[in-house]
Write a protein that holds these residues in place. Structure first.
Motif, PDB file in Angstrom:
ATOM      1  N   LYS A  20       0.812  -1.227   0.000  1.00 52.06           N
ATOM      2  CA  LYS A  20       0.000   0.000   0.000  1.00 52.06           C
ATOM      3  C   LYS A  20       0.845   1.276   0.000  1.00 52.06           C
ATOM      4  CE  LYS A  20      -3.914  -2.368   0.522  1.00 52.06           C
ATOM      5  NZ  LYS A  20      -3.306  -3.702   0.403  1.00 52.06           N
ATOM      6  N   CYS A  21       2.017   1.186  -0.614  1.00 53.39           N
ATOM      7  CA  CYS A  21       2.897   2.357  -0.622  1.00 53.39           C
ATOM      8  C   CYS A  21       2.357   3.454  -1.534  1.00 53.39           C
ATOM      9  CB  CYS A  21       4.294   1.968  -1.075  1.00 53.39           C
ATOM     10  SG  CYS A  21       4.358   1.422  -2.783  1.00 53.39           S
ATOM     11  N   MET A  25       0.572   5.202  -8.029  1.00 48.97           N
ATOM     12  CA  MET A  25      -0.144   6.433  -8.387  1.00 48.97           C
ATOM     13  C   MET A  25       0.659   7.280  -9.370  1.00 48.97           C
ATOM     14  SD  MET A  25      -1.870   7.856  -4.883  1.00 48.97           S
ATOM     15  CE  MET A  25      -0.511   7.511  -3.784  1.00 48.97           C
ATOM     16  N   GLU A  37      -8.725   6.784  -5.276  1.00 53.39           N
ATOM     17  CA  GLU A  37      -8.087   5.508  -4.948  1.00 53.39           C
ATOM     18  C   GLU A  37      -8.583   4.352  -5.796  1.00 53.39           C
ATOM     19  OE1 GLU A  37      -5.049   6.005  -2.503  1.00 53.39           O
ATOM     20  OE2 GLU A  37      -5.749   3.960  -2.772  1.00 53.39           O
ATOM     21  N   ARG A  42      -3.479   0.206  -6.191  1.00 51.77           N
ATOM     22  CA  ARG A  42      -3.586   0.023  -4.738  1.00 51.77           C
ATOM     23  C   ARG A  42      -5.044  -0.128  -4.306  1.00 51.77           C
ATOM     24  NH1 ARG A  42      -1.340   4.404  -0.269  1.00 51.77           N
ATOM     25  NH2 ARG A  42      -2.774   5.807  -1.346  1.00 51.77           N
TER      26      ARG A  42
ATOM     27  N   LEU B  26     -14.343   1.902   0.999  1.00 50.94           N
ATOM     28  CA  LEU B  26     -13.308   0.908   1.311  1.00 50.94           C
ATOM     29  C   LEU B  26     -11.933   1.405   0.884  1.00 50.94           C
ATOM     30  CD1 LEU B  26     -14.970  -2.468   0.286  1.00 50.94           C
ATOM     31  CD2 LEU B  26     -13.778  -2.020   2.439  1.00 50.94           C
ATOM     32  N   CYS B  27     -11.907   2.112  -0.250  1.00 48.79           N
ATOM     33  CA  CYS B  27     -10.628   2.577  -0.790  1.00 48.79           C
ATOM     34  C   CYS B  27     -10.028   3.736   0.015  1.00 48.79           C
ATOM     35  CB  CYS B  27     -10.796   3.008  -2.239  1.00 48.79           C
ATOM     36  SG  CYS B  27     -10.964   1.625  -3.360  1.00 48.79           S
ATOM     37  N   TYR B  28     -10.783   4.280   0.950  1.00 49.12           N
ATOM     38  CA  TYR B  28     -10.213   5.325   1.806  1.00 49.12           C
ATOM     39  C   TYR B  28     -10.148   4.877   3.262  1.00 49.12           C
ATOM     40  CZ  TYR B  28     -10.308   8.178  -2.264  1.00 49.12           C
ATOM     41  OH  TYR B  28     -10.063   8.653  -3.524  1.00 49.12           O
ATOM     42  N   TYR B  30      -7.712   2.992   4.391  1.00 46.30           N
ATOM     43  CA  TYR B  30      -6.320   2.675   4.722  1.00 46.30           C
ATOM     44  C   TYR B  30      -5.405   3.756   4.183  1.00 46.30           C
ATOM     45  CZ  TYR B  30      -6.512   1.628  -0.180  1.00 46.30           C
ATOM     46  OH  TYR B  30      -6.702   1.775  -1.524  1.00 46.30           O
ATOM     47  N   ASP B  31      -4.151   3.724   4.596  1.00 41.36           N
ATOM     48  CA  ASP B  31      -3.099   4.472   3.899  1.00 41.36           C
ATOM     49  C   ASP B  31      -1.892   3.546   3.802  1.00 41.36           C
ATOM     50  OD1 ASP B  31      -1.936   4.683   6.465  1.00 41.36           O
ATOM     51  OD2 ASP B  31      -2.773   6.688   6.793  1.00 41.36           O
ATOM     52  N   ALA B  32      -0.673   4.094   3.751  1.00 34.92           N
ATOM     53  CA  ALA B  32       0.478   3.218   3.536  1.00 34.92           C
ATOM     54  C   ALA B  32       0.946   2.519   4.817  1.00 34.92           C
ATOM     55  CB  ALA B  32       1.630   4.020   2.920  1.00 34.92           C
ATOM     56  N   ARG B  69      -6.810  14.368   3.755  1.00 33.10           N
ATOM     57  CA  ARG B  69      -5.994  13.351   3.080  1.00 33.10           C
ATOM     58  C   ARG B  69      -5.425  13.912   1.790  1.00 33.10           C
ATOM     59  NH1 ARG B  69      -6.346   7.145   2.632  1.00 33.10           N
ATOM     60  NH2 ARG B  69      -5.596   6.692   0.546  1.00 33.10           N
ATOM     61  N   SER B  71      -2.238  12.174  -0.688  1.00 31.23           N
ATOM     62  CA  SER B  71      -2.133  10.947  -1.474  1.00 31.23           C
ATOM     63  C   SER B  71      -2.190   9.685  -0.620  1.00 31.23           C
ATOM     64  CB  SER B  71      -0.835  10.956  -2.285  1.00 31.23           C
ATOM     65  OG  SER B  71      -0.872  12.010  -3.221  1.00 31.23           O
ATOM     66  N   GLY B  72      -2.296   9.844   0.684  1.00 30.38           N
ATOM     67  CA  GLY B  72      -2.392   8.658   1.537  1.00 30.38           C
ATOM     68  C   GLY B  72      -1.140   7.794   1.516  1.00 30.38           C
ATOM     69  N   THR B  73       0.038   8.431   1.499  1.00 34.01           N
ATOM     70  CA  THR B  73       1.279   7.640   1.508  1.00 34.01           C
ATOM     71  C   THR B  73       1.986   7.706   2.859  1.00 34.01           C
ATOM     72  OG1 THR B  73       2.744   9.431   0.797  1.00 34.01           O
ATOM     73  CG2 THR B  73       1.656   8.159  -0.937  1.00 34.01           C
ATOM     74  N   LEU B  89     -10.622  14.796   0.896  1.00 33.14           N
ATOM     75  CA  LEU B  89      -9.577  14.492  -0.078  1.00 33.14           C
ATOM     76  C   LEU B  89      -9.156  15.774  -0.798  1.00 33.14           C
ATOM     77  CD1 LEU B  89      -7.989  12.206  -1.401  1.00 33.14           C
ATOM     78  CD2 LEU B  89      -9.858  11.945  -3.035  1.00 33.14           C
ATOM     79  N   THR B  91      -6.899  16.292  -3.229  1.00 33.82           N
ATOM     80  CA  THR B  91      -6.177  16.156  -4.506  1.00 33.82           C
ATOM     81  C   THR B  91      -6.743  16.992  -5.649  1.00 33.82           C
ATOM     82  OG1 THR B  91      -7.438  14.124  -4.867  1.00 33.82           O
ATOM     83  CG2 THR B  91      -5.191  13.879  -4.070  1.00 33.82           C
ATOM     84  N   ALA B 136       7.349  11.610  -5.982  1.00 33.71           N
ATOM     85  CA  ALA B 136       6.551  11.560  -7.212  1.00 33.71           C
ATOM     86  C   ALA B 136       5.082  11.249  -6.952  1.00 33.71           C
ATOM     87  CB  ALA B 136       7.137  10.530  -8.171  1.00 33.71           C
ATOM     88  N   THR B 137       4.712  10.963  -5.690  1.00 33.20           N
ATOM     89  CA  THR B 137       3.308  10.663  -5.416  1.00 33.20           C
ATOM     90  C   THR B 137       2.718  11.532  -4.306  1.00 33.20           C
ATOM     91  OG1 THR B 137       4.029   8.882  -3.945  1.00 33.20           O
ATOM     92  CG2 THR B 137       3.386   8.256  -6.166  1.00 33.20           C
TER      93      THR B 137
END
Ligand SMILES: Cc1cc2nc3c(=O)[nH]c(=O)nc-3n(C[C@H](O)[C@H](O)[C@H](O)COP(=O)(O)OP(=O)(O)OC[C@H]3O[C@@H](n4cnc5c(N)ncnc54)[C@H](O)[C@@H]3O)c2cc1C
Ligand code: SF4
Ligand code: SF4
Ligand code: SF4
Lengths: 441, 461
Positions: A20-21, A25, A37, A42, B26-28, B30-32, B69, B71-73, B89, B91, B136-137
């Motif tokens: 999950k890094c 992206m 997302e 990911r 669901l896609c939000y 978690y993060d890294a 949030r 990029s959630g890294t 978000l 972004t 880069a992210t």
């Protein structure tokens, strides 16, 4: 656990390798457009994990999100954990097809594909009656669809379907005097039915290099579009058919002029038969003999360079996803180009970034495919090139579509077409050469 | 979430910019950061500071948590919506507003990806130095909020050294401006610094004024291997003592070297106890002189092998070894924890030795690499989060690693932030007085505790 989920269980460990890094992206063309997302690898991996853990299910929402991927493999190339996200997404689609069936547009298209003779017939008729359905644009291989075709945007520029498919224009074996090699040409659908000009160029160039070419009559679609849509069973039918067909000719090499087709032979077919050792061995044997045309010309044939005439053009190159990341062939088409006198080659920014075509992705998601393409068009413009070359028919069609819609004049060709032009120009330059001299090298 | 609030949110940002579908939520979740996940009730994507203000005012009235949030890294669960509520978000707000070459300043929205800012200023011969591995992210807003650092921290510092001013929306929706374009500014409390590194707990950043630097004209990369860890530690201190501040001074321990070598066959000696990667940059003549001096120091400290990059290709090869560190370790096992315990520079060998000893004692796999020059190490623990017994040992090892770094006079986090990942160690670093002071600031600015609740300073209700 239901059958469909079992499909995902097979890849549970592969999914767990995603840390999950978010590095994917950086490169995902779909993420670039949506910035959400669920559009990036990911998120899609997280969704598959949620299905496995019972947090979620294979719903219409899951289907919609898994569909948003052009299978460009950019995420896989970037991933620090070695996660093959593009392949996992295809697994997710397989689970969807098992549970919910195919996207209706694709369903119609694949139903036709399934019956090879019918498919052949349908596309021939489209060729004969093409002018009815497509308004021709003067001077280039593009027409505007006049009638809304299923799944096609009204304004979408499609190349006209050829009035005579490539394989009907030639005998099954195109002979040369003293053949150095005997190859079987896997034409793929786009070259057989639409871009016959590319097929002709392949045949001319191979002839120029003393290669005998067989065009196996019963070859079928490479299966890539069906495969990436998740219809693995149908994909295997195509693969098996093609393997059996080509085995009968026992060629020295199999040559294709499309990145996706080559990838299908080299990678997908052996992978598809992972649990069938006999078929896998047969697929691998042919995979080892398969080459993309520029790769074949450079690495095997060491194509003739002494008789190339000038082609005056400023050229830039788009590397199709499946060429760059599927089979890793990017140096060879450049070597071909650079050998042609008169060609001023200008590299574009990020030549291997997806053009948005994504096989049948652009059929179902035309708008997204167009916005992705806009970035490519801008990169082409900054090179100042008058000619764009690439190695895949779908890319050629999609880039042409974009150029025409924005009123631009760049021409789009397959790399091998420029080489063909150069050989032809070489003959015009030295008309006195006799046939014998010509073959003496 | 009440449908009234949801309707207001949709009115504020537009229906298409509010996600409530199960898959999107669901896609939000978690993060890294491994091991943390929780579903939000809505994802809201504002397009302007004004929209952010209205969203916060509405959420504050309803006392619904808001999780900003980028990029959630981040690696401290900083964006995981542990109490449900709204994921905000950022972004969509990704415009570079201004590049002011006369004042060496850029103004940008928080959703701009750091590398994109760098691309934009590059044509003016400028750089924005903070360069986390995720350059880069990651977004500018996320890096400012985490006070992110990177490879060039030793010479160029971290995010906070480049933030000159901010536009921040407070929890109740009021908009605040801090700092500005002037190099000198002593008026009032330094609110810019307060919001920098506040991990989304004090306000939502909607505009950022950053300082730019002239790009260095030349750079030279070197790689040295050491048979003995202490020699490497001595070399680090000796380079600085020789009055050279390299842009980058990185270390890799034996476990990392072996793993990298196994995956990339870069020709690294697998028996080496440590490897240093050094890059000096600046004016060409000075770079040459400094590089020569560094080589001298390395030799004097028993470096076994020294490579000096002669061209861009060789430089790339040297850096490939460093870039391979995390990917190689991450490929060993499914789950990867990248920690960032940081110690004074002189304690780097002690810290590495302690980590190795902890790894052996708890039978867990840890490779350590990181920014030796500033003492910011990345003990990287690879494991399988699905194995409870193993995780038990992993968490124990982690506790000890942080304890050791504090004992050596270091800090919990050099650059990844606290979030909830490292919350349990906060009290031991700051003591009760420190924690109370920080919680008072939190409560003063966010009385209802709606902004990223439970993070950084813990519960504050
Ligand atoms: C492989 C890898 C390598 C990494 N390397 C480094 C490194 O070298 N150095 C380093 O410092 N970090 C590193 N990180 C950590 C991470 O990249 C940084 O923390 C980065 O700053 C996060 O940016 P983001 O946009 O992803 O923010 P997010 O993860 O989305 O958010 C981070 C925090 O900021 C808050 N936030 C985000 N936007 C706003 C806003 N507009 N207003 C208020 N609060 C906001 C969030 O609530 C959260 O608390 C690494 C991470 C990974 C996965
Ligand atoms: S797929 Fe790979 S690159 Fe993307 S988040 Fe997972 S580990 Fe990172
Ligand atoms: S294959 Fe391409 S489009 Fe699909 S998720 Fe990966 S990067 Fe995105
Ligand atoms: S990849 Fe495309 S062109 Fe090649 S055979 Fe398959 S459908 Fe046809």
């Amino acid at each position: 656990m239901s059958d469909n989920k079992k499909l995902l269980t097979e890849v549970e460990d592969a999914l767990a390798n995603c840390m999950k890094c978010g590095n994917c992206m950086e490169v995902c063309p779909i993420y670039k457009e949506f910035k959400t997302e669920s559009s990036v690898a990911r998120g899609k991996i997280a969704l598959m994990e949620a299905v496995l853990s019972g947090q979620s299910d294979i719903t219409a929402g899951f289907d919609k999100r898994m569909a948003m991927c052009v299978s460009c493999k950019a995420c896989t190339a970037k991933c620090p954990c070695g996660v093959k996200a593009d392949e996992l997404i295809i697994k997710g689609r397989e689970a969807i097809v098992k549970t919910r069936g195919l996207h209706p547009i694709k369903k119609a298209a694949f139903a036709l594909l399934k019956a090879r003779p019918l498919f052949d017939f349908g596309l021939r008729m489209a060729g004969l009656f093409g002018p009815l359905a497509f308004k021709k644009l003067p001077g280039r291989l593009a027409t505007v669809a006049r009638f809304p075709m299923p799944g096609l945007d009204r304004k979408r520029i499609m190349a006209p379907v050829a009035s005579t498919p490539l394989r009907s224009q030639y005998p099954e074996v195109v002979k040369v005097d003293n053949p150095k090699f005997r190859v079987a040409f896997f034409t793929g659908c786009t070259i057989n039915y639409i871009y016959t000009d590319v097929g002709q160029a392949v045949l001319n160039v191979l002839k120029e290099n003393d290669v005998e070419v067989t065009l196996p009559a019963l070859q079928h679609c490479c299966a890539v579009p069906v495969h990436i849509s998740g219809d693995i069973e149908l994909a295997k039918v195509f693969a098996k058919h093609n393997i059996e067909t080509f085995e009968r000719y026992n060629p020295d090499y199999i040559v294709a002029a499309c990145g996706s087709c080559t990838m299908a032979w080299k990678k997908d077919y052996p992978d598809m038969f992972a649990d069938d050792p006999e078929m896998k061995a047969r697929a691998e044997k042919l995979a080892a003999k398969t080459y993309e045309i520029s790769q074949f010309l450079v690495d095997v044939v060491k194509f003739r360079r002494d008789n190339l005439g000038e082609v005056n053009a400023t050229v830039t190159m788009h590397d199709p996803c499946h060429m760059a990341r599927g089979i890793a062939v990017t140096a060879q088409p450049r070597e071909v180009l650079k050998a042609i006198p008169g060609v001023n080659f200008v590299e574009m920014k990020e030549p291997a970034r997806c053009c948005g075509a994504g096989g049948s992705f652009s059929l179902a998601h035309y708008d997204v495919a167009r916005t992705i393409n806009d970035r490519k068009l801008a990169d082409i413009a900054t090179t100042g090139a008058d000619t764009v070359v690439t190695g895949c028919g779908m890319c050629r069609m999609h880039i042409t579509d974009g150029l025409v819609q924005s009123g631009r004049n760049e021409q789009v060709f397959h790399t091998v077409q420029l080489l063909d032009k150069a050989y032809k120009a070489g003959k015009k330059d030295e008309p006195k050469k006799t046939k014998d001299e010509f073959h003496f090298h | 979430m009440q449908s009234g609030l949801l309707d207001s949110l949709k009115r504020i940002v537009g229906t298409e910019h509010v996600l409530t579908n199960q898959e999107d939520l669901l896609c939000y979740s978690y993060d890294a950061t491994p091991g943390f996940s929780h579903m939000p009730e809505a994802v809201v994507m504002p397009g302007t500071a004004d929209e952010v203000a209205k969203v916060l005012a509405a959420a504050n009235d309803a006392k619904v948590p808001v999780y900003p949030r980028g990029s959630g890294t981040n690696l401290s669960a900083g964006t995981v919506p542990l109490k449900g509520g709204i994921v905000l978000l950022m972004t969509r707000m990704n415009k570079i507003v201004e590049i002011d070459t006369a004042n060496l300043v850029a103004v940008a929205e928080p959703g701009v990806v750091v590398a994109d800012l760098n691309k934009a200023v590059e044509e003016f011969g400028l750089i924005y130095p903070p360069d986390p591995g995720t350059v880069a992210t990651a977004t500018l807003g996320g890096t400012v909020s985490e006070n992110a650092g990177g490879l060039r921290g030793l010479k160029y510092g971290v995010s906070k050294h480049y933030i000159m001013g901010l536009e921040v929306v407070l929890a109740d929706g009021r908009i605040l401006n801090t700092g500005g374009k002037t190099v000198k500014d002593v008026a009032g409390y330094d609110l810019t610094k307060l919001f920098t590194g506040s991990e989304g707990t004090l306000g939502v950043i909607t505009k950022i004024i950053v300082k730019l630097m002239p790009a260095p004209e030349a750079r030279k990369a070197m790689l040295a291997t050491f048979g003995n860890l202490d020699d490497a530690g001595q070399a680090i201190s000796a380079i600085i003592a020789a009055k050279i501040i390299p842009a980058t001074l990185e270390i890799m321990d034996n476990a990392t070297i072996r793993t990298v070598e196994e995956f990339s066959k870069a020709g690294l000696p697998t028996s080496a106890e440590a490897l240093l990667l050094i890059e000096v940059d600046g004016i060409p003549e000075v770079v040459e002189k400094e590089a020569a001096k560094v080589v001298e120091v390395l030799k004097a400290n028993n470096a076994a092998e020294i490579r000096v990059a002669q061209d861009a290709g060789e430089r790339d090869k040297i850096w490939a070894a460093r870039r391979a560190a995390l990917p190689a370790l991450a490929k060993l096992r499914p789950t990867t924890f990248v920690e960032d315990a940081t110690v004074p520079r002189s304690k780097v060998p002690d810290m590495i030795r302690a980590v190795n000893e902890i790894a052996a004692r708890y039978n867990v796999t840890i490779g350590t690499f990181g920014h030796a020059g500033d003492g910011n190490l990345h003990p990287t623990i690879v494991c399988d989060i699905r194995d409870d017994a193993e995780m038990d040992r992993v968490y124990k090892a982690m506790d000890e690693i942080f304890a050791v770094s504090l004992k050596l006079g270091g800090t919990l986090s050099g650059e990844h932030g606290i979030g909830v990942g490292k919350l349990r160690y906060m009290e031991s670093q700051f003591g009760p007085a420190g924690m109370t002071a920080m919680r008072s600031i939190k409560k003063a600015l966010d009385p209802n505790c709606i902004l990223n609740p439970g993070k950084l300073v813990g519960e504050c209700g």
